[in-house]
Design a protein around this motif. Structure first.
Motif, PDB file in Angstrom:
ATOM      1  N   THR A  47       7.425   1.047   4.854  1.00 58.87           N
ATOM      2  CA  THR A  47       6.548   0.181   5.300  1.00 58.87           C
ATOM      3  C   THR A  47       5.317   0.457   4.022  1.00 58.87           C
ATOM      4  OG1 THR A  47       5.966   1.470   7.579  1.00 58.87           O
ATOM      5  CG2 THR A  47       3.817   0.544   6.241  1.00 58.87           C
ATOM      6  N   CYS A  48       4.893  -0.648   3.490  1.00 58.17           N
ATOM      7  CA  CYS A  48       4.262  -0.893   2.411  1.00 58.17           C
ATOM      8  C   CYS A  48       3.032  -0.634   2.564  1.00 58.17           C
ATOM      9  CB  CYS A  48       4.460  -2.178   2.274  1.00 58.17           C
ATOM     10  SG  CYS A  48       3.525  -2.737   0.390  1.00 58.17           S
ATOM     11  N   LYS A  49       2.542   0.416   0.686  1.00 63.59           N
ATOM     12  CA  LYS A  49       1.664   0.858   0.758  1.00 63.59           C
ATOM     13  C   LYS A  49       0.131  -0.483   1.793  1.00 63.59           C
ATOM     14  CE  LYS A  49       1.044  -1.301  -3.795  1.00 63.59           C
ATOM     15  NZ  LYS A  49       1.536  -1.442  -5.095  1.00 63.59           N
ATOM     16  N   CYS A  50       0.472  -1.596   1.357  1.00 62.85           N
ATOM     17  CA  CYS A  50      -0.727  -1.805   2.708  1.00 62.85           C
ATOM     18  C   CYS A  50      -0.051  -1.892   3.617  1.00 62.85           C
ATOM     19  CB  CYS A  50      -0.591  -3.821   2.045  1.00 62.85           C
ATOM     20  SG  CYS A  50       0.694  -4.326   3.113  1.00 62.85           S
ATOM     21  N   ARG A  51       0.613  -1.079   4.837  1.00 56.01           N
ATOM     22  CA  ARG A  51       0.465  -1.044   6.471  1.00 56.01           C
ATOM     23  C   ARG A  51       1.649  -2.228   6.555  1.00 56.01           C
ATOM     24  NH1 ARG A  51      -4.462   2.134   8.040  1.00 56.01           N
ATOM     25  NH2 ARG A  51      -4.283   4.191   6.136  1.00 56.01           N
ATOM     26  N   LYS A  60      10.127  -5.292  -2.534  1.00 52.74           N
ATOM     27  CA  LYS A  60      10.076  -5.711  -3.979  1.00 52.74           C
ATOM     28  C   LYS A  60       9.678  -7.275  -4.257  1.00 52.74           C
ATOM     29  CE  LYS A  60      12.949  -2.573  -7.104  1.00 52.74           C
ATOM     30  NZ  LYS A  60      13.863  -2.391  -7.974  1.00 52.74           N
ATOM     31  N   ASP A  61       9.792  -7.483  -3.774  1.00 54.46           N
ATOM     32  CA  ASP A  61       9.703  -9.476  -3.570  1.00 54.46           C
ATOM     33  C   ASP A  61       7.759  -9.175  -3.095  1.00 54.46           C
ATOM     34  OD1 ASP A  61      11.455 -10.448  -4.848  1.00 54.46           O
ATOM     35  OD2 ASP A  61      12.411 -11.531  -3.305  1.00 54.46           O
ATOM     36  N   HIS A  62       7.428  -8.946  -2.208  1.00 60.99           N
ATOM     37  CA  HIS A  62       6.359  -8.552  -1.434  1.00 60.99           C
ATOM     38  C   HIS A  62       5.613  -8.270  -1.543  1.00 60.99           C
ATOM     39  CE1 HIS A  62       3.610  -7.916   1.884  1.00 60.99           C
ATOM     40  NE2 HIS A  62       4.127  -6.674   1.414  1.00 60.99           N
ATOM     41  N   ALA A  66       3.631 -10.771  -2.189  1.00 58.48           N
ATOM     42  CA  ALA A  66       2.398 -11.538  -1.443  1.00 58.48           C
ATOM     43  C   ALA A  66       1.975 -10.327  -0.863  1.00 58.48           C
ATOM     44  CB  ALA A  66       3.639 -11.765  -0.189  1.00 58.48           C
ATOM     45  N   CYS A  67       1.821  -8.901  -1.538  1.00 63.44           N
ATOM     46  CA  CYS A  67       0.699  -7.815  -1.255  1.00 63.44           C
ATOM     47  C   CYS A  67       0.075  -8.243  -1.462  1.00 63.44           C
ATOM     48  CB  CYS A  67       2.190  -6.586  -1.909  1.00 63.44           C
ATOM     49  SG  CYS A  67       0.747  -4.651  -1.024  1.00 63.44           S
ATOM     50  N   PRO A  68      -1.221  -7.453  -0.349  1.00 62.79           N
ATOM     51  CA  PRO A  68      -2.727  -7.629  -0.957  1.00 62.79           C
ATOM     52  C   PRO A  68      -3.126  -6.592  -1.783  1.00 62.79           C
ATOM     53  CG  PRO A  68      -2.046  -6.994   1.367  1.00 62.79           C
ATOM     54  CD  PRO A  68      -1.050  -7.452   1.013  1.00 62.79           C
ATOM     55  N   LEU A  69      -2.459  -5.472  -2.288  1.00 58.94           N
ATOM     56  CA  LEU A  69      -3.223  -4.039  -2.526  1.00 58.94           C
ATOM     57  C   LEU A  69      -2.167  -4.577  -4.813  1.00 58.94           C
ATOM     58  CD1 LEU A  69      -3.007  -1.912   0.070  1.00 58.94           C
ATOM     59  CD2 LEU A  69      -4.914  -2.932  -0.856  1.00 58.94           C
ATOM     60  N   ARG A  70      -1.289  -5.491  -4.044  1.00 55.24           N
ATOM     61  CA  ARG A  70      -0.348  -5.568  -5.036  1.00 55.24           C
ATOM     62  C   ARG A  70      -1.406  -5.257  -6.599  1.00 55.24           C
ATOM     63  NH1 ARG A  70      -0.412 -10.631  -3.222  1.00 55.24           N
ATOM     64  NH2 ARG A  70      -0.672 -12.222  -4.793  1.00 55.24           N
TER      65      ARG A  70
END
Length: 120
Positions: A47-51, A60-62, A66-70
């Motif tokens: 689970t990414c920090k963006c859930r 890593k690529d996300h 792509a992650c809104p919290l990057r």
């Protein structure tokens, strides 16, 4: 992948069928002895920090693209924000004004790069 001489092909095929497996997730050829490790390191769901749930190998690529919290930098003030807050911040930040040293007018920060062409 490389070319196999015809004379060695049968031996090669036997060796591969005994020692190599094709991952049913990514179709990559992986030694049978490493398949469990391959699946655990590449294909386990995390689970990414963006859930968002995503395969570990794609995380890593996300996180980078792509992650809104990057992390993202404002083009006007270089403050670091999360990507999902960047657009609203830049609308606000770019609408601030600064005094032009050449003409003395108040210029919106978003127009400062273009202003020297029309200044004066």
């Amino acid at each position: 992948k490389k070319d196999i001489p015809a004379a060695n092909f049968i031996i090669h095929e036997i060796h591969c069928s005994r020692n190599i497996e094709v991952c049913h997730y990514c179709s990559e050829s992986v030694p049978k002895s490493e398949m469990k490790n391959h699946i655990e390191s590449e294909h386990v769901q995390v689970t990414c920090k963006c859930r968002m749930k995503i395969e570990n190998g794609l995380l890593k690529d996300h996180e980078a693209s792509a992650c809104p919290l990057r992390p993202a930098l404002c083009q006007y003030c270089d403050i670091q924000l999360t990507f999902d807050k960047l657009q609203d911040h830049e609308i606000y930040c770019g609408a601030r004004t600064e005094t032009c040293g050449g003409c003395g007018r108040n210029i919106m920060v978003k127009d400062l790069k273009e202003h020297p062409r029309v200044c004066g």
